[in-house]
Design an enzyme around this catalytic site. Structure first.
Site, PDB file in Angstrom:
ATOM      1  N   ASN A 161      14.317   8.071  -6.708  1.00 55.41           N
ATOM      2  CA  ASN A 161      14.405   7.315  -5.241  1.00 55.41           C
ATOM      3  C   ASN A 161      12.867   6.336  -5.642  1.00 55.41           C
ATOM      4  O   ASN A 161      13.485   5.353  -4.901  1.00 55.41           O
ATOM      5  CB  ASN A 161      13.931   8.550  -4.333  1.00 55.41           C
ATOM      6  CG  ASN A 161      12.514   9.365  -4.255  1.00 55.41           C
ATOM      7  OD1 ASN A 161      12.085   9.367  -4.968  1.00 55.41           O
ATOM      8  ND2 ASN A 161      11.924   8.999  -3.584  1.00 55.41           N
ATOM      9  N   CYS A 163      17.453   4.838  -0.942  1.00 57.79           N
ATOM     10  CA  CYS A 163      18.257   5.671  -2.761  1.00 57.79           C
ATOM     11  C   CYS A 163      19.048   6.914  -2.660  1.00 57.79           C
ATOM     12  O   CYS A 163      19.751   6.641  -3.524  1.00 57.79           O
ATOM     13  CB  CYS A 163      16.688   6.450  -2.329  1.00 57.79           C
ATOM     14  SG  CYS A 163      15.943   7.572  -1.187  1.00 57.79           S
ATOM     15  N   SER A 212       0.915  -1.108   0.067  1.00 57.50           N
ATOM     16  CA  SER A 212       0.114  -0.413  -0.404  1.00 57.50           C
ATOM     17  C   SER A 212       0.614   1.565   0.176  1.00 57.50           C
ATOM     18  O   SER A 212       0.374   2.589   0.120  1.00 57.50           O
ATOM     19  CB  SER A 212      -0.881  -0.202   1.450  1.00 57.50           C
ATOM     20  OG  SER A 212      -0.333  -0.129   2.564  1.00 57.50           O
ATOM     21  N   GLY A 213       2.190   1.470   0.078  1.00 52.80           N
ATOM     22  CA  GLY A 213       2.945   2.578   0.978  1.00 52.80           C
ATOM     23  C   GLY A 213       3.701   2.920  -1.215  1.00 52.80           C
ATOM     24  O   GLY A 213       3.419   2.431  -2.285  1.00 52.80           O
ATOM     25  N   TYR A 214       4.266   3.994  -0.777  1.00 50.73           N
ATOM     26  CA  TYR A 214       5.080   4.119  -1.774  1.00 50.73           C
ATOM     27  C   TYR A 214       5.805   3.374  -2.990  1.00 50.73           C
ATOM     28  O   TYR A 214       5.876   3.199  -4.406  1.00 50.73           O
ATOM     29  CB  TYR A 214       5.838   5.269  -2.082  1.00 50.73           C
ATOM     30  CG  TYR A 214       4.900   7.016  -1.141  1.00 50.73           C
ATOM     31  CD1 TYR A 214       3.667   7.062  -1.633  1.00 50.73           C
ATOM     32  CD2 TYR A 214       5.718   7.907  -0.229  1.00 50.73           C
ATOM     33  CE1 TYR A 214       2.736   8.403  -1.915  1.00 50.73           C
ATOM     34  CE2 TYR A 214       5.030   9.180  -0.372  1.00 50.73           C
ATOM     35  CZ  TYR A 214       3.500   9.234  -0.655  1.00 50.73           C
ATOM     36  OH  TYR A 214       2.753  10.277  -0.492  1.00 50.73           O
TER      37      TYR A 214
HETATM   38  N1  NAP Z   1      10.386   5.701  -0.208  1.00 51.55           N
HETATM   39  C1  NAP Z   1      11.765   5.785  -0.678  1.00 51.55           C
HETATM   40  O1  NAP Z   1      11.737   6.753  -1.807  1.00 51.55           O
HETATM   41  C2  NAP Z   1      12.358   4.630  -0.703  1.00 51.55           C
HETATM   42  C3  NAP Z   1      13.194   4.025  -1.527  1.00 51.55           C
HETATM   43  C4  NAP Z   1      14.178   2.549  -0.520  1.00 51.55           C
HETATM   44  C5  NAP Z   1      13.620   2.290   0.420  1.00 51.55           C
HETATM   45  N2  NAP Z   1      12.722   2.639   0.881  1.00 51.55           N
HETATM   46  C6  NAP Z   1      12.055   1.660   2.332  1.00 51.55           C
HETATM   47  O2  NAP Z   1      11.033   0.826   1.921  1.00 51.55           O
HETATM   48  C7  NAP Z   1      10.404   0.854   3.149  1.00 51.55           C
HETATM   49  C8  NAP Z   1       9.023   0.590   2.161  1.00 51.55           C
HETATM   50  O3  NAP Z   1       8.895   2.771   2.078  1.00 51.55           O
HETATM   51  P1  NAP Z   1       8.164   3.748   1.868  1.00 51.55           P
HETATM   52  O4  NAP Z   1       8.513   5.364   1.242  1.00 51.55           O
HETATM   53  O5  NAP Z   1       7.282   3.200   0.524  1.00 51.55           O
HETATM   54  O6  NAP Z   1       7.051   3.502   3.061  1.00 51.55           O
HETATM   55  P2  NAP Z   1       5.545   3.774   3.252  1.00 51.55           P
HETATM   56  O7  NAP Z   1       4.711   4.587   1.676  1.00 51.55           O
HETATM   57  O8  NAP Z   1       5.069   4.783   4.279  1.00 51.55           O
HETATM   58  O9  NAP Z   1       4.539   2.425   3.261  1.00 51.55           O
HETATM   59  C9  NAP Z   1       5.089   1.262   4.120  1.00 51.55           C
HETATM   60  C10 NAP Z   1       4.695   0.244   3.721  1.00 51.55           C
HETATM   61  O10 NAP Z   1       4.562  -0.735   4.609  1.00 51.55           O
HETATM   62  C11 NAP Z   1       3.242  -1.283   5.647  1.00 51.55           C
HETATM   63  N3  NAP Z   1       3.611  -1.777   6.579  1.00 51.55           N
HETATM   64  C12 NAP Z   1       3.973  -1.152   7.684  1.00 51.55           C
HETATM   65  N4  NAP Z   1       3.849  -1.554   9.094  1.00 51.55           N
HETATM   66  C13 NAP Z   1       3.603  -3.007   8.580  1.00 51.55           C
HETATM   67  C14 NAP Z   1       3.733  -4.418   9.682  1.00 51.55           C
HETATM   68  N5  NAP Z   1       3.545  -4.152  10.496  1.00 51.55           N
HETATM   69  N6  NAP Z   1       3.166  -4.941   8.605  1.00 51.55           N
HETATM   70  C15 NAP Z   1       3.204  -5.260   7.162  1.00 51.55           C
HETATM   71  N7  NAP Z   1       2.940  -3.953   6.165  1.00 51.55           N
HETATM   72  C16 NAP Z   1       3.880  -3.484   7.135  1.00 51.55           C
HETATM   73  C17 NAP Z   1       2.427  -0.456   5.180  1.00 51.55           C
HETATM   74  O11 NAP Z   1       1.470  -0.622   5.618  1.00 51.55           O
HETATM   75  P3  NAP Z   1      -0.114  -0.010   5.780  1.00 51.55           P
HETATM   76  O12 NAP Z   1      -0.373   1.035   5.194  1.00 51.55           O
HETATM   77  O13 NAP Z   1      -1.395  -1.089   5.750  1.00 51.55           O
HETATM   78  O14 NAP Z   1       0.440  -0.018   7.354  1.00 51.55           O
HETATM   79  C18 NAP Z   1       2.831   0.389   4.002  1.00 51.55           C
HETATM   80  O15 NAP Z   1       2.344  -0.511   2.866  1.00 51.55           O
HETATM   81  C19 NAP Z   1      11.071   1.696   3.753  1.00 51.55           C
HETATM   82  O16 NAP Z   1      11.964   0.559   4.594  1.00 51.55           O
HETATM   83  C20 NAP Z   1      11.862   2.346   3.465  1.00 51.55           C
HETATM   84  O17 NAP Z   1      13.254   2.875   4.690  1.00 51.55           O
HETATM   85  C21 NAP Z   1      11.970   3.059   0.721  1.00 51.55           C
END
Ligand code: NAP
Length: 369
Positions: free
Chosen positions: A336, A161, A11-13
């Site tokens: 990113n 990233c 569901s996240g980004y």
């Molecule tokens: N954004 C970036 O540019 C980027 C780049 C590289 C790496 N990352 C890494 O990728 C990961 C996700 O980043 P994001 O930016 O996509 O974050 P985000 O938009 O906040 O999404 C987080 C996701 O994790 C899920 N989640 C949270 N707690 C959970 C649990 N207990 N069990 C199962 N699912 C759970 C959330 O689901 P719900 O909505 O149901 O809570 C959501 O789908 C992070 O570790 C981040 O460091 C991000």
């Protein structure tokens, strides 16, 4: 028949980008998508209601209404998937990865920082709240750094990233032993999607719009993984371990990161003054499908710029010498959510399953954006 894969954190980004890329992938079949259930309380909503942009056209049934966002079950993921991408917070990934491998998933590709640092002391210092479970050693998933180790990996840790941009900017310097480095300072700029879709005061439009705000002036966590990766490739500063710091600013972009690496040298000891940096970088990356070396003098607009890579798995890099200040200036830009997250995770998974690594990643950037 394709290779069945799943996304947790769908569901996240980053998870949304994984869904988009996997939906268009010719070999991986998106078979499972899950999240915590906190944000989308309704029982297993359709994925297209969570990510409306992924809805297919009326006559096209790629994503359709079929796939749903379920609550996480390692057993179910093990039953349905050969590979699972984790786009979850690090504490969640740290707890889930082992259960997924135990449940029969062949390979887990984690986008979080849970398994990035190899040194347990560094892990405790930078991520004191993240408790890794299990005894699987993670393999770094950055293809340009570690392609050879991905073929039989079971747990793959993707770099962050900013770390990806910084490592790709600095990697070619590892082949220059006479650089006489005295230190490296990385100036990073990050768009708002870099910190996920959680609601925070600092993420509100009023706080974020037009911002050029110091976000991590010192001590950004990615500096530890950059240091660890480059030191493992033999990059050191004069007199010992690599001195490398990073400052990060939040800027007025939705997607995109840019880093400038200021590489400081001892002019008395440096023997690389005659090296043509652009040629050095071109040579280092000559076989890389997703690195573009930009030649400042030859471009119509100054590059690298995150806007010129958006929507693609490219990382643009350019290198300059500033002889007056005894420094090299290396700039890198990427999207990113793609080369910094979902795109390079798919690239690593392609390699893991013996596919051409560009499979499903051929999209060119969207410009103007
Ligand atoms: N954004 C970036 O540019 C980027 C780049 C590289 C790496 N990352 C890494 O990728 C990961 C996700 O980043 P994001 O930016 O996509 O974050 P985000 O938009 O906040 O999404 C987080 C996701 O994790 C899920 N989640 C949270 N707690 C959970 C649990 N207990 N069990 C199962 N699912 C759970 C959330 O689901 P719900 O909505 O149901 O809570 C959501 O789908 C992070 O570790 C981040 O460091 C991000």
């Amino acid at each position: 028949m394709g290779i069945p894969v799943g996304v947790i954190g769908a569901s996240g980004y980053a998870g949304g980008e994984l869904l988009r890329l996997l939906t268009g992938h010719p070999v991986f079949d998106l078979s499972y998508a899950a999240a915590s259930g906190r944000t989308h309380g309704e029982q297993d909503p359709a994925l297209v209601s969570v990510h409306p942009s992924l809805r297919a056209g009326e006559a096209d049934h790629r994503m359709g209404e079929g796939l749903r966002l379920s609550r996480v079950s390692a057993t179910e993921a093990g039953r349905r998937c050969a590979a699972v991408f984790l786009a979850t917070p690090p504490e969640v990934s740290a707890a889930l990865a082992e259960s997924l491998l135990d449940a029969g998933v062949e390979v887990v590709i984690d986008l979080s920082p849970a398994f990035r640092l190899r040194d347990p002391g560094l892990q405790r210092r930078w991520y004191p709240d993240v408790r890794r479970r299990g005894d699987h050693d993670a393999v770094c998933g950055l293809p340009e750094l570690n392609r050879g180790a991905l073929a039989d990996a079971r747990l793959i840790a993707m770099p962050g990233c900013l770390a990806t941009a910084a490592i790709l900017a600095l990697l070619p310097l590892c082949g220059l032993p006479d650089l006489a480095l005295t230190g490296i300072v990385i100036d990073g700029k990050a768009g708002s999607t870099g910190s996920g879709d959680r609601l925070r005061r600092s993420a509100l439009h009023a706080a974020r719009s037009g911002v050029v705000g110091p976000y991590a002036p010192a001590g950004h966590r990615h500096s530890a993984e950059i240091r660890e990766a480059l030191q493992a490739r033999g990059l050191t500063t004069v007199g010992g371990a690599l001195r490398l710091g990073m400052s990060v600013f939040a800027v007025n972009l939705v997607r995109g990161v840019s880093i400038t690496a200021h590489v400081l040298q001892d002019p008395a000891a440096d023997k690389t003054g005659d090296v043509d940096l652009t040629q050095l970088f071109r040579q280092a990356y000559r076989d890389e499908p997703f690195i573009r070396i930009r030649d400042w003098a030859a471009e119509a607009v100054p590059l690298p710029d995150p806007r010129i890579v958006l929507g693609s798995n490219y990382c643009d890099v350019a290198a300059f010498r500033d002889a007056d200040a005894n420094r090299l200036v290396i700039i890198a830009a990427l999207d990113n959510l793609i080369k910094g997250a979902a795109g390079q995770a798919v690239q690593a998974c392609n390699i893991r399953f013996g596919l051409p690594e560009v499979t499903g990643l051929a999209a060119l950037p969207v410009y103007p954006s």
